[in-house]
Design an enzyme around this catalytic site. Structure first.
Site, PDB file in Angstrom:
ATOM      1  N   SER A 122       0.836  -1.193   0.000  1.00 27.56           N
ATOM      2  CA  SER A 122       0.000   0.000   0.000  1.00 27.56           C
ATOM      3  C   SER A 122       0.875   1.247   0.000  1.00 27.56           C
ATOM      4  O   SER A 122       1.713   1.427  -0.867  1.00 27.56           O
ATOM      5  CB  SER A 122      -0.960  -0.023   1.183  1.00 27.56           C
ATOM      6  N   ASP A 259      -3.144   6.545  -3.601  1.00 23.03           N
ATOM      7  CA  ASP A 259      -2.036   5.913  -2.888  1.00 23.03           C
ATOM      8  C   ASP A 259      -1.420   4.798  -3.724  1.00 23.03           C
ATOM      9  O   ASP A 259      -1.820   4.569  -4.868  1.00 23.03           O
ATOM     10  CB  ASP A 259      -2.491   5.413  -1.514  1.00 23.03           C
TER      11      ASP A 259
END
Length: 499
Positions: A122, A259
């Site tokens: 992530s 992101d």
């Protein structure tokens, strides 16, 4: 029999190449994160795959799974090691290749496959790897499943099974893109900055937005796993500042930032104002509740108090449910309550039908923002933001705290605030009005100014957020008070960012 994992090995040794290494702290509350080569090796990832296969069978779920990987230099190799383990455990694997996390969640529906294992760290810094997993679409694993997986992997309680297979799904991203763009185009003429921080979203976000009919100003969309400018995290001020500069430079109507694995979205308005995600959530809740009066929205405990006090939401009959921070927690709570949407301050947004399928997708969030602007053609993003009651909040701030002690520190801080309340002590010069302990501790003073401390679920950090409905000065006073309690614990280190 595949070897049982060990917690620590050193690179460039015989043991490192012949034994699986898996550090126990990598099993988080709702996904898995490790520093690659320091906390897990490829054989350790293979053990994880075998353990995941054993867990899936133990849950009584069909052993069929979607895999994908983000754009980091080592993610493809890690995914293949995971696939080896899954196939050894008898799982049928559908590999969609380079992907966003929401693309993998979409594949569960599109390919009618029950399970998912997305290789991604992530927004974590380079060097980190991880896996987001689920076996009951659209939700992902929570603490119960992660605890069981940890137990299986670390004890070596897995075995080789027949029936494993591999299928590469060609050109799957186009199916995902078509799903998001087969709809009416945005009617309003909009110029949009699409910021991707050189992460995986750069391969997909610009073309999705362009197909929706908006003019796209690309920002850091070239894939580069060294992340040369900043970490792709729309909760970090560095990325938001870059977005704000681009919006003002190009006269854009809005800046949208994604992101590293594309499941979160950050927003900057047309005047270059950086809007924290919880305020975006309030704006979207206002917009959607006008279409769906009486809707329920789930929000995490880091989020603004406006979800409960905003007069527009109250007039629309909105029910706000404050819940534990974490994409799996909010996702499951949205499903359980059949809420219209769930919002996290980190930028994870979860939309149920008719907007989405219940999982977090930064592109679905971006489209919801564009639809909101489309439905308000006489208002700018700044106008919609100014229409909210004014509050003064901090960004999410994270002081370092080792994984091994962060939960104990969070509990000590909780007990300290509870003792202060019981003794009638003040916080930031005022009586303590209430304390919420659903996830860490959220302490609120008499005037509504509040501070939150919790342990990060995916990094060796604590999480601190402060908000005041009164003034910036009161917000700073509360931060000083909360930080003072934190500094009573020597395990707490420096902040990643602060006010």
């Amino acid at each position: 029999m595949f070897p049982k994992p060990v917690p620590l090995l050193h690179t460039n040794t015989y043991g490192y190449e012949t034994l699986p290494m898996v550090k126990p702290t990598g099993f988080r509350e709702y996904d898995a994160r490790w520093l690659f080569e320091k906390e897990i090796n490829l054989m350790g990832v293979q053990a994880l795959g075998m353990g995941l296969g054993a867990l899936i069978r133990g849950m009584g779920v069909k052993p069929e799974i979607v895999t994908g990987h983000d754009f980091r230099g080592y993610s493809s190799a890690i995914k293949m090691a995971l696939i080896n383990g899954l196939m050894a455990a008898g799982c049928r694997v559908h590999d969609i290749g380079l992907a966003l996390s929401p693309m993998a969640y979409f594949a569960q529906f599109e390919l009618d496959v029950p399970c998912v294992a997305m290789v991604t760290a992530s927004h974590n810094d380079n060097g980190w790897t991880g896996v987001k997993m689920g076996a009951q679409r659209p939700v992902t694993f929570g603490p119960d499943e992660m605890s069981r997986l940890k137990e299986i992997v670390l004890s070596g309680a897995y075995e080789t099974r027949e029936g494993g297979s591999y299928n590469f799904v060609e050109n799957f991203p186009e199916r995902y893109i078509a799903d998001l763009t087969t709809r009416s185009p945005i009617k309003r003429k909009l110029k949009v900055v699409a910021a991707c921080g050189n992460g995986t979203a750069g391969a997909f976000a610009p073309q999705i937005l362009e197909r929706l009919g908006v003019e796209v100003i690309p920002l850091d969309v070239e894939l580069d796993h060294t992340f040369p400018r900043y970490n792709p995290n729309p909760e970090d001020m560095e990325m938001l500042h870059a977005m704000a500069h681009a919006v003002k430079e190009h006269g854009a109507d809005v800046g949208l930032g994604f992101d590293g694995d594309g499941d979160r979205c950050g927003v900057v308005d047309n005047e270059g104002e950086e809007i924290f995600a919880d305020k975006i959530g309030v704006m979207l809740a206002r917009d959607l509740s006008a279409l769906h009066p009486g809707a329920t929205f789930v929000v995490d405990v880091k989020s603004t108090g406006l979800f409960a006090t905003d007069p527009v939401l109250q007039a629309n009959g909105v029910k706000a449910d404050y819940w534990k921070t974490g994409h799996s927690y909010i996702k499951r709570r949205v499903a359980d309550l059949k809420a219209l949407a769930g919002f996290e301050k980190s930028g994870h947004f979860f939309f149920n039908a008719p907007v989405g399928r219940g999982y977090d997708d930064g592109l679905v969030t971006a489209i919801a923002v564009l639809d909101m602007l489309d439905r308000n053609p006489d208002k700018t993003m700044a106008d919609l933001y100014r229409a909210l009651p004014k509050t003064y909040g901090t960004p999410t701030m994270s002081p370092h705290c080792a994984d091994e002690v962060k939960y104990q520190v969070s509990e000590r801080v909780t007990q300290r605030f509870q003792a202060m309340q019981a003794a009638g002590e003040a916080i930031a010069g005022q009586p303590i009005r209430d304390i919420v302990t659903v996830n860490g501790v959220r302490v609120t003073a008499q005037d509504g100014t509040w501070g939150l401390v919790r342990a990060s679920s995916n990094k060796p950090e604590l999480v601190v957020v402060i908000e005041s409905p009164v003034s910036e000065a009161r917000m700073r006073e509360m931060f000083k008070a909360v930080d003072g309690v934190l500094r009573e614990n020597p395990e707490v280190g420096a902040y990643n960012q602060s006010i």
